[in-house]
Design a protein around this motif. Structure first.
Motif, short mmCIF file in Angstrom:
data_model
loop_
_atom_site.label_atom_id
_atom_site.label_comp_id
_atom_site.label_asym_id
_atom_site.label_seq_id
_atom_site.Cartn_x
_atom_site.Cartn_y
_atom_site.Cartn_z
N THR A 1 0.86 -1.18 0.00
CA THR A 1 0.00 0.00 0.00
C THR A 1 0.90 1.24 0.00
O THR A 1 2.11 1.14 0.23
N GLY A 2 0.28 2.38 -0.21
CA GLY A 2 1.05 3.62 -0.13
C GLY A 2 1.65 3.81 1.25
O GLY A 2 2.80 4.24 1.38
N ALA A 3 0.89 3.47 2.29
CA ALA A 3 1.40 3.61 3.66
C ALA A 3 2.57 2.65 3.90
O ALA A 3 3.56 3.01 4.56
N GLY A 4 2.46 1.43 3.37
CA GLY A 4 3.54 0.47 3.53
C GLY A 4 4.81 0.91 2.84
O GLY A 4 5.92 0.76 3.38
N LEU A 5 4.66 1.48 1.64
CA LEU A 5 5.83 1.99 0.92
C LEU A 5 6.46 3.15 1.66
O LEU A 5 7.70 3.22 1.80
N ARG A 6 5.65 4.04 2.17
CA ARG A 6 6.18 5.19 2.91
C ARG A 6 6.97 4.73 4.14
O ARG A 6 8.02 5.28 4.46
N HIS A 7 6.47 3.69 4.80
CA HIS A 7 7.19 3.14 5.95
C HIS A 7 8.54 2.57 5.52
O HIS A 7 9.56 2.79 6.20
N LEU B 1 10.33 3.42 2.88
CA LEU B 1 11.22 4.50 2.47
C LEU B 1 11.79 5.27 3.66
O LEU B 1 12.84 5.89 3.56
N ALA B 2 11.08 5.23 4.78
CA ALA B 2 11.59 5.90 5.98
C ALA B 2 12.77 5.14 6.59
O ALA B 2 13.47 5.70 7.45
N HIS B 3 13.00 3.90 6.12
CA HIS B 3 14.07 3.08 6.69
C HIS B 3 15.19 2.77 5.70
O HIS B 3 16.35 2.66 6.11
N VAL B 4 14.87 2.60 4.41
CA VAL B 4 15.92 2.28 3.46
C VAL B 4 16.90 3.44 3.35
O VAL B 4 16.49 4.60 3.31
N LEU C 1 15.98 9.29 1.09
CA LEU C 1 15.07 9.89 0.12
C LEU C 1 14.07 10.83 0.79
O LEU C 1 13.89 11.98 0.37
N VAL C 2 13.45 10.35 1.85
CA VAL C 2 12.44 11.14 2.55
C VAL C 2 13.03 12.44 3.09
O VAL C 2 12.45 13.52 2.93
N HIS C 3 14.20 12.35 3.72
CA HIS C 3 14.83 13.53 4.31
C HIS C 3 15.24 14.55 3.25
O HIS C 3 15.02 15.76 3.41
N ARG C 4 15.83 14.07 2.15
CA ARG C 4 16.29 14.97 1.11
C ARG C 4 15.13 15.66 0.40
O ARG C 4 15.21 16.85 0.06
N LEU C 5 14.04 14.94 0.19
CA LEU C 5 12.87 15.56 -0.43
C LEU C 5 12.33 16.67 0.46
O LEU C 5 12.00 17.77 -0.01
N ARG C 6 12.24 16.39 1.75
CA ARG C 6 11.71 17.38 2.68
C ARG C 6 12.59 18.62 2.70
O ARG C 6 12.08 19.75 2.70
N VAL D 1 18.75 3.72 -3.92
CA VAL D 1 17.84 4.77 -3.47
C VAL D 1 18.58 6.10 -3.32
O VAL D 1 18.03 7.17 -3.64
N ILE D 2 19.81 6.05 -2.85
CA ILE D 2 20.61 7.28 -2.77
C ILE D 2 20.86 7.84 -4.18
O ILE D 2 20.73 9.05 -4.41
N GLU D 3 21.17 6.95 -5.11
CA GLU D 3 21.38 7.37 -6.50
C GLU D 3 20.08 7.91 -7.10
O GLU D 3 20.08 8.93 -7.81
#
Length: 222
Positions: A21-27, A29-32, A37-42, A209-211
């Protein structure tokens, strides 16, 4: 409805894999890569949007409802595409892009992509919506059917730049399937950045993911 935060400059639409799900993916991405990715986007004012597929009957999971972007007639890329379900999800996602534009986000400030089936769906959407002028599309561990009608669309020849990564040890979606899709896209004239990730199976790796993050921020110009 998509609720964008104040000061948003651009949007990344990231589509989950089958059964997620979208929520599962977001979770995830918060760990990989430590949530890179999440921090840099923000930091750069980029909104991360992770929609969920609508549950449907899925051929590869008989008798079960699955959270998948489209159904399949078979897993092999030589199998016939399930166009009805692809059309339905493409229409839903096109409506999401319309909503983002109405919220003031220009298409050249939107990147669409995904993991596994989500990446395949993102490629379909980018080919169908090529005239919209998206900033880019990415697919991680993904492929499209070899005879996909999307490759024959006139708009597909104006596809945005494509970023693809695939695990060299992926035994679920085989590396050669991803490579074949990359070649099909190049034949259309698309700018495709494809590479295999040594030793990686069917998952997202920190390094890719960093790339990907650097590529997304460059495409969005933020």
């Amino acid at each position: 409805m998509v609720a964008l935060h104040d000061g948003v400059r651009a949007v990344l639409v990231f589509l989950h894999g089958s059964g997620d799900t979208g929520a599962g993916l977001r979770h995830a991405l918060a760990h990989v890569a430590g949530g890179h990715l999440v921090h840099r986007l923000r930091e750069r004012g980029v909104e991360l949007v992770t929609p969920s597929a609508e549950p449907r009957s899925y051929f590869l999971a008989p008798g079960q409802m699955s959270s998948v972007w489209f159904d399949r007639h078979g897993m092999d890329p030589r199998a016939r595409e399930h166009t009805e379900s692809l059309d339905q999800s493409a229409a839903r996602l096109a409506a999401l892009l319309d909503e983002l534009q109405r919220a003031g986000i220009s298409p050249h400030r939107i990147v669409v992509g995904g993991f596994s089936m989500g990446g395949g769906m993102a490629l379909h959407l980018a080919l169908r919506e090529a005239d919209r002028g998206l900033a880019g599309v990415f697919a991680l561990s993904s492929f499209m059917c070899a005879s996909s009608p999307a490759f024959a669309l006139e708009s597909a020849r104006r596809a945005p730049p494509v970023f693809m990564r695939h695990g060299a040890a992926d035994g679920f979606i085989l590396p050669r399937w991803g490579e074949a899709t990359a070649e099909e896209l190049r034949a259309l004239g698309a700018e495709v950045d494809f590479a295999l990730v040594a030793g990686l199976d069917h998952t997202m790796a920190d390094a890719e993911v960093i790339e990907l993050t650097a590529w997304v921020l460059d495409r969005l110009g933020v």
